[in-house]
Design an enzyme around this catalytic site. Structure first.
Site, PDB file in Angstrom:
ATOM      1  N   GLU A 205      33.751  63.229  62.504  1.00 45.12           N
ATOM      2  CA  GLU A 205      34.859  62.298  62.238  1.00 45.12           C
ATOM      3  C   GLU A 205      35.938  62.447  63.300  1.00 45.12           C
ATOM      4  O   GLU A 205      36.599  61.483  63.664  1.00 45.12           O
ATOM      5  CB  GLU A 205      35.453  62.547  60.846  1.00 45.12           C
ATOM      6  CG  GLU A 205      34.528  62.175  59.696  1.00 45.12           C
ATOM      7  CD  GLU A 205      34.185  60.702  59.649  1.00 45.12           C
ATOM      8  OE1 GLU A 205      33.575  60.208  60.622  1.00 45.12           O
ATOM      9  OE2 GLU A 205      34.486  60.047  58.644  1.00 45.12           O
TER      10      GLU A 205
ATOM     11  N   THR B   7      38.951  52.701  63.661  1.00 46.99           N
ATOM     12  CA  THR B   7      39.695  53.570  62.746  1.00 46.99           C
ATOM     13  C   THR B   7      40.940  54.129  63.430  1.00 46.99           C
ATOM     14  O   THR B   7      42.022  54.171  62.837  1.00 46.99           O
ATOM     15  CB  THR B   7      38.786  54.713  62.244  1.00 46.99           C
ATOM     16  OG1 THR B   7      37.697  54.118  61.548  1.00 46.99           O
ATOM     17  CG2 THR B   7      39.518  55.644  61.301  1.00 46.99           C
TER      18      THR B   7
HETATM   19  N1  HSE Z   1      40.663  57.664  55.249  1.00 50.78           N
HETATM   20  C1  HSE Z   1      40.274  57.124  56.515  1.00 50.78           C
HETATM   21  C2  HSE Z   1      41.237  56.023  56.895  1.00 50.78           C
HETATM   22  C3  HSE Z   1      38.886  56.582  56.405  1.00 50.78           C
HETATM   23  O1  HSE Z   1      41.531  55.188  56.042  1.00 50.78           O
HETATM   24  O2  HSE Z   1      41.702  55.997  58.032  1.00 50.78           O
HETATM   25  C4  HSE Z   1      38.401  55.935  57.677  1.00 50.78           C
HETATM   26  O3  HSE Z   1      37.244  56.539  58.114  1.00 50.78           O
END
Ligand code: HSE
Length: 328
Positions: A150, A202
């Site tokens: 991640e 993201t």
């Molecule tokens: N919790 C994270 C976000 C998930 O909302 O940025 C995205 O992978």
């Protein structure tokens, strides 16, 4: 330990992170879509595919993309590779100067879709590696390793996709450092997902967020998180529905997703309990008590995006309770 050169098949589910109010802490796995992977242990000396890291002092990982997404194959730049490096660094039972992993990845979860595509690759890789090595690591260890993937994908370690991908079901990440993941029960829920064919990175969706939260908003948000957890544990559908509200992240991120407000109104009017942005978007999900309602919600999603002339995919699915599985 599984014999060298013997391939195993891995299925890694998509996940919906945040679950509306629980930014970075709540998430659940779904039965569709999912990624397919194959993995095997190899002798580094007879690795025919040739992309070992060159230096035998380093872990040897070969990534082979089966799909057309052209994702990086250099292990440290690939989310599955980064997760595997973390696992290999902590593994004391195997000599990785002579052994390595080959990983074939067939991404059926489109990268950048907001349903945990990168988490599926990282989680699938570490669960597969653990199985090949005779399961020396716990699920919490695997979540820790996979978070390195991640970090490659979004610049930050967060576990709200990884945890449900590995554990299955709904998970609460109470803390990342030290890691504490709590598996939550849930009543039967149907999930409708629409993926408008735009990409939201993201990292970008995180960079637009405000760093400070007003106390009145924080109070609403933690009321909703607690309400959602209680609703899941009690099987109280109405409480689940009322708690699916996000006053902090959604008002900012929803501007990145065409038609979001209209879609939300239409899905609620069709009988959905509630829903919102899946992870960092652009996918949107809604939960329903009945399959029929979930199908009616899908029709609303299609109608809206057809009206906007925006290509999209929809899924009607259920919560996946197994997480990553290995085909034996
Ligand atoms: N919790 C994270 C976000 C998930 O909302 O940025 C995205 O992978």
């Amino acid at each position: 330990m599984i014999p060298i050169n013997q391939w195993i098949k891995i299925k890694a589910p998509a996940t919906v992170a945040n679950m509306v109010c629980g930014f970075d802490i709540l998430g659940f796995a779904v039965n569709n879509p999912y990624d397919e992977m194959e993995m095997r242990l190899v002798n580094r000396s007879d690795n025919q595919l040739g992309s070992v890291l060159g230096n035998v002092d380093k872990p040897a990982i070969t990534i082979i993309n089966i799909d057309d997404y052209n994702l990086p194959t250099a292990p440290e730049k690939n989310v599955a590779g980064a997760a595997l490096i973390a696992l290999m660094e902590e593994c004391t039972t195997v000599d990785f100067s002579t052994l390595g992993f080959e990983v074939k990845i067939n991404k059926l979860i489109k990268p950048g879709s907001g349903v945990g595509s990168s988490a599926a690759s990282s989680a699938g890789a570490v669960v597969g590696a653990n199985y090949l090595l005779g399961n020396p690591f716990s699920k919490d260890d695997l979540v820790r390793f996979a978070m390195n993937g991640e970090k490659v994908a979004s610049g930050v370690k967060h576990a709200d996709n990884i945890a449900p991908c590995i554990h299955g079901g709904v998970t609460l990440v109470r803390s990342i450092f030290p890691l504490e993941v709590i598996a939550l029960p849930s009543p039967t829920l149907f999930v409708t997902i629409v993926h408008p064919q735009i990409e939201v990175r993201t990292a970008d969706a995180r960079s637009i967020l405000k760093q400070n939260v007003q106390l009145k908003d924080a109070i609403k948000q933690w009321g909703n998180i607690a309400g959602l957890v209680a609703g899941l544990m009690k099987g109280d559908y109405d409480l689940i529905g009322r708690s699916l509200e996000d006053v902090i992240i959604e008002p900012i991120r929803s501007i990145l997703i065409p038609g979001f407000d209209d879609l939300k109104k239409a899905c609620k009017a069709a009988g959905a309990l509630g829903g919102g942005i899946s992870g960092s978007g652009p996918s949107i999900f809604f939960l329903s008590k009945e399959k029929q309602t979930a199908l009616a919600v899908e029709q609303e999603m299609k109608k809206l995006y057809e009206g906007l002339g925006l290509a999209h995919h929809t899924y009607v699915t259920t919560i996946n309770q197994e997480g990553v599985t290995i085909e034996k």
